[in-house]
Scaffold this motif. Structure first.
Motif, short mmCIF file in Angstrom:
data_model
loop_
_atom_site.label_atom_id
_atom_site.label_comp_id
_atom_site.label_asym_id
_atom_site.label_seq_id
_atom_site.Cartn_x
_atom_site.Cartn_y
_atom_site.Cartn_z
N ALA A 90 37.32 21.77 -2.88
CA ALA A 90 36.15 21.47 -2.32
C ALA A 90 34.89 22.22 -2.99
CB ALA A 90 36.21 21.97 -1.03
N PHE A 91 35.19 23.27 -3.44
CA PHE A 91 34.20 24.10 -4.17
C PHE A 91 33.63 23.53 -5.45
CE2 PHE A 91 34.73 26.69 -0.70
CZ PHE A 91 33.57 27.22 -0.04
N LEU A 92 34.95 23.24 -6.36
CA LEU A 92 34.73 22.49 -7.48
C LEU A 92 33.75 21.39 -7.45
CD1 LEU A 92 38.22 23.08 -9.21
CD2 LEU A 92 36.07 24.13 -9.82
N GLU A 93 34.32 20.57 -6.65
CA GLU A 93 33.48 19.19 -6.26
C GLU A 93 32.04 19.47 -5.87
OE1 GLU A 93 37.41 16.39 -5.40
OE2 GLU A 93 36.20 17.15 -3.66
N GLN A 94 31.62 20.64 -5.34
CA GLN A 94 30.28 20.84 -4.98
C GLN A 94 29.80 21.63 -6.23
OE1 GLN A 94 28.64 19.72 -2.57
NE2 GLN A 94 30.39 18.83 -1.54
N PHE A 114 28.32 41.05 -8.30
CA PHE A 114 28.53 40.33 -7.30
C PHE A 114 27.81 41.03 -5.87
CE2 PHE A 114 31.56 38.51 -10.04
CZ PHE A 114 31.25 37.27 -10.30
N GLU A 115 27.44 40.10 -5.01
CA GLU A 115 26.98 40.43 -3.80
C GLU A 115 27.64 39.47 -2.62
OE1 GLU A 115 23.34 41.46 -0.75
OE2 GLU A 115 22.80 40.71 -2.92
N LEU A 116 28.67 39.84 -1.56
CA LEU A 116 28.93 38.82 -1.00
C LEU A 116 27.95 38.63 0.33
CD1 LEU A 116 31.71 37.60 0.10
CD2 LEU A 116 32.02 39.55 1.53
N VAL A 117 27.55 37.20 0.19
CA VAL A 117 26.65 36.59 1.15
C VAL A 117 27.15 35.60 1.99
CG1 VAL A 117 24.63 37.30 -0.39
CG2 VAL A 117 25.82 34.95 -0.44
N ALA A 118 28.38 35.01 1.91
CA ALA A 118 28.73 33.89 2.61
C ALA A 118 30.23 33.78 2.82
CB ALA A 118 28.21 32.56 2.17
N GLY A 119 30.87 33.30 3.97
CA GLY A 119 32.37 33.57 4.07
C GLY A 119 32.67 32.50 5.11
N ALA A 120 33.97 32.00 4.88
CA ALA A 120 34.72 31.36 5.84
C ALA A 120 36.03 32.13 5.77
CB ALA A 120 35.03 29.81 5.53
N LYS A 165 35.00 23.57 4.28
CA LYS A 165 34.53 22.18 3.65
C LYS A 165 33.01 22.50 4.28
CE LYS A 165 38.82 19.29 3.75
NZ LYS A 165 39.26 18.44 4.26
N GLU A 166 32.72 22.88 5.32
CA GLU A 166 31.36 22.78 5.87
C GLU A 166 30.61 23.99 5.00
OE1 GLU A 166 28.94 24.89 9.34
OE2 GLU A 166 31.25 24.61 9.63
N MET A 167 31.28 24.96 4.55
CA MET A 167 30.65 26.15 3.51
C MET A 167 30.43 25.71 2.35
SD MET A 167 32.45 29.80 2.69
CE MET A 167 31.86 30.67 1.16
N ALA A 168 31.20 24.89 1.66
CA ALA A 168 31.00 24.30 0.16
C ALA A 168 29.84 23.35 0.52
CB ALA A 168 32.29 23.53 0.00
N LYS A 169 29.64 22.49 1.32
CA LYS A 169 28.59 21.74 1.36
C LYS A 169 27.14 22.20 1.64
CE LYS A 169 31.41 17.63 2.51
NZ LYS A 169 31.79 16.70 3.65
N ALA A 170 27.19 23.25 2.62
CA ALA A 170 26.09 23.90 2.92
C ALA A 170 25.69 24.90 1.80
CB ALA A 170 26.28 24.64 4.16
N GLU A 171 26.50 25.64 1.22
CA GLU A 171 26.01 26.72 0.28
C GLU A 171 25.57 25.71 -0.94
OE1 GLU A 171 25.59 29.95 0.25
OE2 GLU A 171 25.99 29.66 2.51
N ALA A 172 26.25 24.78 -1.31
CA ALA A 172 25.62 23.89 -2.82
C ALA A 172 24.23 23.11 -2.28
CB ALA A 172 26.85 22.64 -2.80
N ARG A 225 21.88 24.76 -0.31
CA ARG A 225 21.03 25.77 -0.29
C ARG A 225 20.30 26.09 -1.45
NH1 ARG A 225 22.08 29.71 4.63
NH2 ARG A 225 20.69 31.14 3.60
N ALA A 226 18.90 26.41 -1.37
CA ALA A 226 18.23 26.98 -2.72
C ALA A 226 18.94 28.46 -3.11
CB ALA A 226 16.69 27.15 -2.68
N ASP A 227 19.30 28.96 -2.35
CA ASP A 227 19.97 30.43 -2.53
C ASP A 227 21.22 30.40 -2.28
OD1 ASP A 227 19.92 30.23 0.19
OD2 ASP A 227 19.17 32.12 0.57
#
Length: 377
Positions: A96-100, A32-38, A65-72, A74-76
């Motif tokens: 939030a993440f399961l639903e995305q 894994f590589e950590l690339v995003a976070g709240a 919640k913003e993170m889940a929607k934004a990351e879902a 993104r192409a990356d």
């Protein structure tokens, strides 16, 4: 070409303990590589924490919640999120993440209460992604060797399961508000109704279930808050009964002076017994009836090929806590990539739901003078 999976994290910012553990574990096998976070509910701390970890500013979020929607979108976007918040946030974050459509790796216990656990289990079933619960002790090689011995029939029919988890770090009232790890665990608004029973009791129960391949049907529990003014239990002990006829005993206490992280289990069957202790995790005692005890060591002679395939460092070199977490992350990566995992023994949503049913049954039993209470009712 083997590419690292992209990982996000919710919680685990500055001053947090378990977030750093998850980050190390996720990188041990370079999966894994950590690339995003709240990383914090405080925006300034979230930004500062992300900067320290090399997360790009546009992927350092102030809201999960913003993170889940934004990351879902993104192409990356991230492949999986690691949830390392206090218990009361596990449900909304995982939901939030399961639903995305983003895979979830969540610290234990599953949620703060049983109702949330049931809801999350339904959400997980409806999603097309994986959910992994980080009961890290099930990733230890000699724990898996113990499971292999039970599964192979080497112990015969099981008669007794004794598991204890003793710590001393909450033996006194919490006077330092900056001690975040202690403060939230003693706050029912963040930890849920369970104290020691949720924090370490669930580890003890999952360890016993994992090794024995059985779960108790009913329990009789006595929960206590020894420290004056504490609103959750800091000591729990109980008797267990299994459908197979086996009997058990479980102790989870955080007010036992002289104990740092003393998790140990003893299992006795008709033909043999075994003993494993977390503070000496590379050894497993196997005791055949009417024969000398055998000391099995991680990577040593006499352990199964399955266990030999789990080790990372040569025999005689210690391997334990971080590597146990890493095994969970390694197997999770295999599952996420391939939709299946050979020889995976990952804790799941179902294990998490069982853990919450265990907590609820223990609390109910204790409230009714340690009455025998069915787990899951």
């Amino acid at each position: 070409m083997h590419k690292r999976l992209k990982l996000g994290m919710v919680g685990g910012g500055q001053g947090a303990f378990i977030g750093a553990v998850h980050r190390i574990a996720a990188r041990i096998d370079d999966e894994f590589e950590l690339v995003a976070g709240a990383l914090s509910s405080k925006p300034e701390v979230a930004q500062q924490s992300a900067a320290q970890l090399g997360i790009a500013p546009d992927r350092a979020y102030a809201d999960f919640k913003e993170m889940a929607k934004a990351e879902a979108a993104r192409a990356d976007g991230i492949d999986a999120v690691s949830v390392v918040t206090p218990n009361h946030m596990h449900f909304p974050v995982a939901k939030a993440f399961l639903e995305q459509g983003i895979h979830v790796v969540c610290d234990k216990p599953l949620t703060a209460n049983l109702d949330e656990a049931k809801q999350l289990a339904e959400i997980g079933k409806a999603s097309k992604v994986e959910f992994v619960l980080t009961h890290n002790y099930s990733g230890y090689p000699m724990v898996r060797e113990a499971r292999h011995l039970v599964q192979s029939g080497a112990l015969g029919k099981l008669r007794r399961v004794n598991v204890e988890y003793a710590q001393d770090w909450l033996s006194e009232a919490i006077t330092d508000p900056e001690n975040k790890q202690a403060s939230w665990r003693a706050d029912p608004k963040q930890a849920g109704k369970g104290g020691a029973i949720a924090d370490i009791g669930t580890h003890a129960m999952q360890l016993a279930n994992f090794i024995t391949l059985q779960t108790p049907e009913i329990l009789a529990a006595d929960l206590t808050s020894f420290v004056k003014g504490r609103l959750v239990d800091d000591d729990a002990h109980m008797m267990l009964r299994y459908a197979s006829g086996a009997k058990g005993y479980l102790l989870a206490t955080q007010v036992a002076p002289g104990n740092e992280n003393n998790l140990r289990i003893q299992i006795y069957g008709e033909k043999a017994g075994l003993t494993w202790a977390q503070e000496n995790p590379n050894q497993l005692w196997f005791a055949p009836l009417n024969a000398p005890k055998q000391l099995l060591t991680r990577g040593g002679h006499g352990t199964s090929a399955q266990t030999q395939g789990q080790i990372r460092v040569p025999p005689g070199h210690p391997e334990g806590y971080l590597e146990g977490f890493a095994t969970i992350y390694r197997d999770a990566a295999d599952l996420i990539r391939n939709g299946r995992c050979e020889n995976c023994l990952l804790p799941t949503l179902e294990d998490g739901l069982l853990g919450m049913q265990f907590i609820e049954a223990a609390i109910q039993s204790s409230a009714h003078d340690s009455a025998w209470t069915r787990i899951g009712d």
